[in-house]
Design a protein around this motif. Structure first.
Motif, PDB file in Angstrom:
ATOM      1  N   TYR A 178      76.806  12.111 -57.250  1.00 33.09           N
ATOM      2  CA  TYR A 178      76.158  10.798 -57.293  1.00 33.09           C
ATOM      3  C   TYR A 178      76.822   9.877 -58.321  1.00 33.09           C
ATOM      4  O   TYR A 178      77.026   8.691 -58.061  1.00 33.09           O
ATOM      5  CB  TYR A 178      74.679  10.948 -57.603  1.00 33.09           C
ATOM      6  CG  TYR A 178      73.892   9.680 -57.376  1.00 33.09           C
ATOM      7  CD1 TYR A 178      73.690   9.199 -56.085  1.00 33.09           C
ATOM      8  CD2 TYR A 178      73.357   8.956 -58.438  1.00 33.09           C
ATOM      9  CE1 TYR A 178      72.981   8.022 -55.858  1.00 33.09           C
ATOM     10  CE2 TYR A 178      72.653   7.783 -58.222  1.00 33.09           C
ATOM     11  CZ  TYR A 178      72.463   7.326 -56.930  1.00 33.09           C
ATOM     12  OH  TYR A 178      71.767   6.152 -56.719  1.00 33.09           O
ATOM     13  N   VAL A 193      76.124   6.472 -56.499  1.00 35.20           N
ATOM     14  CA  VAL A 193      75.459   5.349 -57.152  1.00 35.20           C
ATOM     15  C   VAL A 193      76.116   4.022 -56.770  1.00 35.20           C
ATOM     16  O   VAL A 193      75.444   2.992 -56.632  1.00 35.20           O
ATOM     17  CB  VAL A 193      75.443   5.534 -58.692  1.00 35.20           C
ATOM     18  CG1 VAL A 193      76.845   5.494 -59.276  1.00 35.20           C
ATOM     19  CG2 VAL A 193      74.547   4.486 -59.345  1.00 35.20           C
ATOM     20  N   ASP A 218      74.962   3.125 -53.238  1.00 32.09           N
ATOM     21  CA  ASP A 218      73.611   2.565 -53.285  1.00 32.09           C
ATOM     22  C   ASP A 218      73.621   1.132 -53.821  1.00 32.09           C
ATOM     23  O   ASP A 218      72.850   0.276 -53.361  1.00 32.09           O
ATOM     24  CB  ASP A 218      72.707   3.442 -54.158  1.00 32.09           C
ATOM     25  CG  ASP A 218      72.276   4.715 -53.455  1.00 32.09           C
ATOM     26  OD1 ASP A 218      72.505   4.824 -52.233  1.00 32.09           O
ATOM     27  OD2 ASP A 218      71.715   5.611 -54.125  1.00 32.09           O
ATOM     28  N   LEU A 219      74.477   0.873 -54.785  1.00 34.26           N
ATOM     29  CA  LEU A 219      74.564  -0.486 -55.351  1.00 34.26           C
ATOM     30  C   LEU A 219      75.094  -1.470 -54.309  1.00 34.26           C
ATOM     31  O   LEU A 219      74.582  -2.593 -54.192  1.00 34.26           O
ATOM     32  CB  LEU A 219      75.469  -0.482 -56.583  1.00 34.26           C
ATOM     33  CG  LEU A 219      75.570  -1.803 -57.345  1.00 34.26           C
ATOM     34  CD1 LEU A 219      74.217  -2.200 -57.918  1.00 34.26           C
ATOM     35  CD2 LEU A 219      76.608  -1.706 -58.469  1.00 34.26           C
ATOM     36  N   PHE A 233      67.614  -3.213 -58.892  1.00 35.86           N
ATOM     37  CA  PHE A 233      68.301  -1.962 -58.528  1.00 35.86           C
ATOM     38  C   PHE A 233      67.799  -0.792 -59.357  1.00 35.86           C
ATOM     39  O   PHE A 233      67.782   0.350 -58.895  1.00 35.86           O
ATOM     40  CB  PHE A 233      69.816  -2.125 -58.706  1.00 35.86           C
ATOM     41  CG  PHE A 233      70.601  -0.896 -58.328  1.00 35.86           C
ATOM     42  CD1 PHE A 233      70.607  -0.441 -57.012  1.00 35.86           C
ATOM     43  CD2 PHE A 233      71.328  -0.193 -59.284  1.00 35.86           C
ATOM     44  CE1 PHE A 233      71.332   0.694 -56.655  1.00 35.86           C
ATOM     45  CE2 PHE A 233      72.050   0.937 -58.933  1.00 35.86           C
ATOM     46  CZ  PHE A 233      72.058   1.381 -57.619  1.00 35.86           C
ATOM     47  N   LYS A 234      67.352  -1.068 -60.568  1.00 38.30           N
ATOM     48  CA  LYS A 234      66.874   0.003 -61.454  1.00 38.30           C
ATOM     49  C   LYS A 234      65.688   0.743 -60.844  1.00 38.30           C
ATOM     50  O   LYS A 234      65.563   1.961 -61.009  1.00 38.30           O
ATOM     51  CB  LYS A 234      66.497  -0.577 -62.820  1.00 38.30           C
ATOM     52  CG  LYS A 234      66.105   0.489 -63.841  1.00 38.30           C
ATOM     53  CD  LYS A 234      66.052  -0.081 -65.252  1.00 38.30           C
ATOM     54  CE  LYS A 234      65.009  -1.152 -65.385  1.00 38.30           C
ATOM     55  NZ  LYS A 234      64.898  -1.640 -66.789  1.00 38.30           N
ATOM     56  N   LEU A 260      67.041   3.077 -58.242  1.00 44.25           N
ATOM     57  CA  LEU A 260      67.724   4.175 -58.923  1.00 44.25           C
ATOM     58  C   LEU A 260      66.728   5.151 -59.531  1.00 44.25           C
ATOM     59  O   LEU A 260      66.881   6.377 -59.416  1.00 44.25           O
ATOM     60  CB  LEU A 260      68.623   3.584 -60.015  1.00 44.25           C
ATOM     61  CG  LEU A 260      69.694   4.489 -60.638  1.00 44.25           C
ATOM     62  CD1 LEU A 260      70.636   5.010 -59.575  1.00 44.25           C
ATOM     63  CD2 LEU A 260      70.468   3.714 -61.695  1.00 44.25           C
ATOM     64  N   LYS A 261      65.689   4.634 -60.141  1.00 43.06           N
ATOM     65  CA  LYS A 261      64.683   5.482 -60.792  1.00 43.06           C
ATOM     66  C   LYS A 261      63.982   6.381 -59.786  1.00 43.06           C
ATOM     67  O   LYS A 261      63.749   7.568 -60.036  1.00 43.06           O
ATOM     68  CB  LYS A 261      63.650   4.634 -61.532  1.00 43.06           C
ATOM     69  CG  LYS A 261      62.611   5.457 -62.304  1.00 43.06           C
ATOM     70  CD  LYS A 261      61.635   4.551 -63.034  1.00 43.06           C
ATOM     71  CE  LYS A 261      60.680   5.362 -63.909  1.00 43.06           C
ATOM     72  NZ  LYS A 261      59.923   6.380 -63.160  1.00 43.06           N
ATOM     73  N   LYS A 268      65.066   7.584 -56.974  1.00 48.58           N
ATOM     74  CA  LYS A 268      65.944   8.673 -56.544  1.00 48.58           C
ATOM     75  C   LYS A 268      66.170   9.668 -57.671  1.00 48.58           C
ATOM     76  O   LYS A 268      66.119  10.890 -57.459  1.00 48.58           O
ATOM     77  CB  LYS A 268      67.283   8.103 -56.069  1.00 48.58           C
ATOM     78  CG  LYS A 268      68.300   9.170 -55.698  1.00 48.58           C
ATOM     79  CD  LYS A 268      69.530   8.584 -55.045  1.00 48.58           C
ATOM     80  CE  LYS A 268      69.242   8.095 -53.649  1.00 48.58           C
ATOM     81  NZ  LYS A 268      70.470   7.711 -52.907  1.00 48.58           N
ATOM     82  N   LEU A 269      66.410   9.183 -58.882  1.00 44.32           N
ATOM     83  CA  LEU A 269      66.730  10.067 -60.005  1.00 44.32           C
ATOM     84  C   LEU A 269      65.533  10.888 -60.467  1.00 44.32           C
ATOM     85  O   LEU A 269      65.692  12.033 -60.897  1.00 44.32           O
ATOM     86  CB  LEU A 269      67.278   9.254 -61.177  1.00 44.32           C
ATOM     87  CG  LEU A 269      68.646   8.603 -60.955  1.00 44.32           C
ATOM     88  CD1 LEU A 269      69.047   7.794 -62.178  1.00 44.32           C
ATOM     89  CD2 LEU A 269      69.708   9.649 -60.651  1.00 44.32           C
ATOM     90  N   PHE A 274      75.341   2.518 -66.037  1.00 47.10           N
ATOM     91  CA  PHE A 274      73.927   2.502 -65.653  1.00 47.10           C
ATOM     92  C   PHE A 274      73.114   3.266 -66.704  1.00 47.10           C
ATOM     93  O   PHE A 274      73.050   4.498 -66.664  1.00 47.10           O
ATOM     94  CB  PHE A 274      73.734   3.127 -64.275  1.00 47.10           C
ATOM     95  CG  PHE A 274      74.537   2.461 -63.194  1.00 47.10           C
ATOM     96  CD1 PHE A 274      74.048   1.346 -62.533  1.00 47.10           C
ATOM     97  CD2 PHE A 274      75.793   2.948 -62.848  1.00 47.10           C
ATOM     98  CE1 PHE A 274      74.790   0.722 -61.532  1.00 47.10           C
ATOM     99  CE2 PHE A 274      76.535   2.338 -61.849  1.00 47.10           C
ATOM    100  CZ  PHE A 274      76.048   1.220 -61.200  1.00 47.10           C
ATOM    101  N   LEU A 311      70.866   6.329 -65.962  1.00 46.52           N
ATOM    102  CA  LEU A 311      71.484   7.639 -65.771  1.00 46.52           C
ATOM    103  C   LEU A 311      71.480   8.433 -67.079  1.00 46.52           C
ATOM    104  O   LEU A 311      71.239   9.641 -67.091  1.00 46.52           O
ATOM    105  CB  LEU A 311      72.922   7.476 -65.270  1.00 46.52           C
ATOM    106  CG  LEU A 311      73.087   7.079 -63.805  1.00 46.52           C
ATOM    107  CD1 LEU A 311      74.530   6.674 -63.533  1.00 46.52           C
ATOM    108  CD2 LEU A 311      72.681   8.224 -62.893  1.00 46.52           C
TER     109      LEU A 311
END
Length: 287
Positions: free
Chosen positions: A15, A20, A23-24, A71-72, A75-76, A78-79, A127, A130
């Motif tokens: 990722y 990542v 996704d962006l 986007f955060k 991302l959050k 998924k992470l 990011f 991450l």
């Protein structure tokens, strides 16, 4: 690609390298869809923080004056899920190795090397979120590192599985099969779960299978444990300490500690009492 017990960091490895950024790109590609679908006719970009602000200049009904996509938050979401999965695998990895302090230390070194590799990737500094999740993984590893010197070996079994949920499912299934009439064991479900998740036990598992001499059958007990090892439901690393595991976890049919275990292991029978039933149990465990 999903992480695994053998490689708990495989998701993060791939990722941070490529996922990542994919996704962006998808995040910014969605802007035109919003404009067409929702009638938002103006847009502002904050590419430093990856935030898109849609402005309702056309005064579209039922829409706010501004609509923000961050986007955060994507991302959050998924992470959070993947970090939880990775933590489960890390903990299972330590549990599998607790019978050997050298293996625990080697595993710690392996995990730390992998984390250092992740922190060197370009995305790690681009990011900040991450970094937060990698720090969570570091905290878990450090927790086990801190307690290693104070670790007390508990010789109970630990069912091997892809994740904690599957492990509990296997244990419940094994308990159900062993307690079908006529029951081969006598213990509470909680005690059985503890005995096969590396936890401390209290009264142990009473082995009820009787041999031709009307005494509990130690050959049948060892046949079951070895069958679980051969089917890879138990780690082969316990073989050298198998007597300790059996002595700690199991009792005879009257609840007494099992005696002469070393001798019993030396004379394992290929055709013990209830062999066919045990073979069927092992076959039925597949999920």
């Amino acid at each position: 690609m999903k992480s695994t017990l053998a490689n708990p960091f495989i998701f993060f490895d791939e990722y941070l390298e490529k996922g990542v950024y994919d996704d962006l790109k998808n995040f910014y590609d969605l802007k035109d869809d919003f404009l067409v679908q929702d009638g938002l006719i103006s847009v502002e970009f904050d590419k430093q923080n990856h935030i898109i602000t849609f402005i309702n200049s056309g005064m579209v009904d039922k829409l706010p004056d501004t609509y923000i996509k961050d986007f955060k938050s994507i991302l959050k979401s998924k992470l959070d899920e993947e970090t939880s999965i990775t933590i489960q695998f890390i903990e299972q990895g330590f549990e599998k190795r607790f019978s050997d302090k050298k293996e625990v230390k080697a595993y710690q070194n392996f995990l730390n090397i992998k984390l250092n590799t992740l922190s060197e990737k370009k995305a790690f500094n681009e990011f900040p979120l991450l970094q937060t999740h990698i720090n969570k993984l570091t905290t878990i590893i450090n927790k086990y590192t801190t307690h290693t010197n104070n670790y007390q070996f508990i010789p109970s079994f630990n069912i091997v599985s892809e994740n904690k949920e599957q492990q509990i499912e296997l244990i419940n299934k094994l308990f159900l099969l062993l307690t079908e009439n006529p029951s081969m064991i006598n213990c509470s479900k909680e005690e059985f779960k503890n005995a096969f998740t590396g936890q401390e036990i209290e009264s142990g598992i009473h082995w009820l299978v009787l041999g031709k001499n009307k005494s509990y059958s130690k050959p049948s007990l060892f046949y079951l444990i070895n069958a679980l090892i051969d089917a890879e439901y138990l780690n082969k690393s316990i073989i050298n300490d198998l007597n300790k595991f059996v002595a700690y976890v199991f009792r005879d049919n009257k609840g007494n500690y099992i005696k002469n275990i070393k001798q019993s292991k030396a004379y394992i029978s290929k055709n013990p009492t209830s062999k066919d039933r045990i073979d069927d149990i092992i076959s039925s465990l597949k999920i």
